[in-house]
Design a protein around this motif. Sequence first.
Motif, PDB file in Angstrom:
ATOM      1  N   ILE A  75       8.098  -3.907  -6.627  1.00 37.97           N
ATOM      2  CA  ILE A  75       8.777  -3.245  -5.507  1.00 37.97           C
ATOM      3  C   ILE A  75       9.288  -1.871  -5.926  1.00 37.97           C
ATOM      4  CG2 ILE A  75      10.864  -3.279  -4.076  1.00 37.97           C
ATOM      5  CD1 ILE A  75      10.490  -6.208  -3.659  1.00 37.97           C
ATOM      6  N   LEU A  76       9.877  -1.781  -7.116  1.00 44.00           N
ATOM      7  CA  LEU A  76      10.403  -0.510  -7.597  1.00 44.00           C
ATOM      8  C   LEU A  76       9.290   0.519  -7.790  1.00 44.00           C
ATOM      9  CD1 LEU A  76      13.013  -1.827 -10.203  1.00 44.00           C
ATOM     10  CD2 LEU A  76      13.478  -0.839  -7.948  1.00 44.00           C
ATOM     11  N   VAL A  77       8.112   0.058  -8.194  1.00 43.01           N
ATOM     12  CA  VAL A  77       6.979   0.961  -8.419  1.00 43.01           C
ATOM     13  C   VAL A  77       6.333   1.379  -7.100  1.00 43.01           C
ATOM     14  CG1 VAL A  77       4.642   1.097  -9.392  1.00 43.01           C
ATOM     15  CG2 VAL A  77       6.516   0.121 -10.745  1.00 43.01           C
ATOM     16  N   ASP A  78       6.247   0.446  -6.132  1.00 36.39           N
ATOM     17  CA  ASP A  78       5.534   0.716  -4.884  1.00 36.39           C
ATOM     18  C   ASP A  78       6.345   0.189  -3.692  1.00 36.39           C
ATOM     19  OD1 ASP A  78       3.660   1.373  -2.999  1.00 36.39           O
ATOM     20  OD2 ASP A  78       2.069   0.080  -3.781  1.00 36.39           O
ATOM     21  N   PRO A  79       7.552   0.750  -3.445  1.00 34.16           N
ATOM     22  CA  PRO A  79       8.429   0.203  -2.403  1.00 34.16           C
ATOM     23  C   PRO A  79       7.873   0.344  -0.994  1.00 34.16           C
ATOM     24  CG  PRO A  79       9.293   2.274  -3.238  1.00 34.16           C
ATOM     25  CD  PRO A  79       8.173   1.883  -4.145  1.00 34.16           C
ATOM     26  N   LYS A  80       7.186   1.432  -0.714  1.00 33.83           N
ATOM     27  CA  LYS A  80       6.692   1.664   0.636  1.00 33.83           C
ATOM     28  C   LYS A  80       5.695   0.588   1.062  1.00 33.83           C
ATOM     29  CE  LYS A  80       6.119   5.891   1.819  1.00 33.83           C
ATOM     30  NZ  LYS A  80       5.607   7.288   1.999  1.00 33.83           N
ATOM     31  N   ARG A  81       4.860   0.152   0.143  1.00 35.97           N
ATOM     32  CA  ARG A  81       3.833  -0.833   0.471  1.00 35.97           C
ATOM     33  C   ARG A  81       4.338  -2.265   0.376  1.00 35.97           C
ATOM     34  NH1 ARG A  81      -0.440  -3.658  -2.128  1.00 35.97           N
ATOM     35  NH2 ARG A  81       0.296  -2.976  -4.173  1.00 35.97           N
ATOM     36  N   LEU A  82       5.248  -2.534  -0.562  1.00 34.98           N
ATOM     37  CA  LEU A  82       5.570  -3.917  -0.875  1.00 34.98           C
ATOM     38  C   LEU A  82       6.916  -4.424  -0.360  1.00 34.98           C
ATOM     39  CD1 LEU A  82       4.239  -4.123  -4.544  1.00 34.98           C
ATOM     40  CD2 LEU A  82       3.142  -4.941  -2.453  1.00 34.98           C
ATOM     41  N   ALA A  83       7.883  -3.535  -0.115  1.00 38.21           N
ATOM     42  CA  ALA A  83       9.234  -3.998   0.227  1.00 38.21           C
ATOM     43  C   ALA A  83       9.230  -4.877   1.479  1.00 38.21           C
ATOM     44  CB  ALA A  83      10.162  -2.807   0.407  1.00 38.21           C
ATOM     45  N   LYS A  84       8.567  -4.428   2.534  1.00 42.16           N
ATOM     46  CA  LYS A  84       8.545  -5.193   3.775  1.00 42.16           C
ATOM     47  C   LYS A  84       7.843  -6.534   3.591  1.00 42.16           C
ATOM     48  CE  LYS A  84       7.304  -4.792   8.670  1.00 42.16           C
ATOM     49  NZ  LYS A  84       6.712  -3.897   9.711  1.00 42.16           N
TER      50      LYS A  84
END
Length: 262
Positions: free
Chosen positions: A225-234
């Motif tokens: 999530i920290l590396v790719d928040p835009k794609r994975l957070a949701k």
Amino acid sequence: MSTKRVQLFGVEIDSLRMSEAVEQVIQWTNTPRTGAVRFVVTPNVDHTVLLQHNAGLRDAYADASLVLADGWPVVWAAKMLGKPLPERVTGSDLVPALFSAATGGQPLRTFLLGAAPGVAKRAAESIHAKWPGVMVVGTYSPPMGFEHDEAENLRILERIAETQPQLLVVGLGAPKQELWVHRHRDKIEANAALCVGATIDFLAGEKARAPRWMQQTGLEWLHRILVDPKRLAKRYAHDAVVFPRLVWREWATAPRGAHFSK
């Protein structure tokens, strides 16, 4: 190798350690294919959630030759529900373990399918430098939407057939990779196929895996999530709500006394 399978979340998961999974796949790579390609899937929490409403993915899992628990929450839930799995077997660990085991007289012929343009070629260079027992015989990065283009699918299958790999490493993301391999399983001319997500990116150094301590303590999701928040957070937020409900449903329907296996 006959393996015990446990029923969880509507799918059957093979109760195998990493060493046993490696042994099985290596055996397949050295055995000529006589029918549909043998393929491996690795369910994590997100896959488990997707399986509940994606009939095509369930069909792919039902026909998979090996189903290996990738996510720690899946392993923990299995133990709590009295259906323990020996350990977590991730796709991104399975591939390097297979490469390390390829020490026979002939190099393990491998095809890398997936990742962004150029990434698989860099992964191939890294593989050749680190594992002399592996020979990458082909790489290909399909264009966006390729799965809906029959001509493109045919080109991919022809590329694979031309190189005759023993092992096909598929990194197209879930559920695309599982659906594609399952759909074309009778036409894929490889002895075994692995559906392993971002593994090609990891091998190329395009993406960094979480530190080992995060992997071992079940915190790899936080690193991602920290590396790719835009794609994975949701996605992860959704899974965090749905997965506990699935565990509760399994708990509620399990026979009395079946929980908390040692």
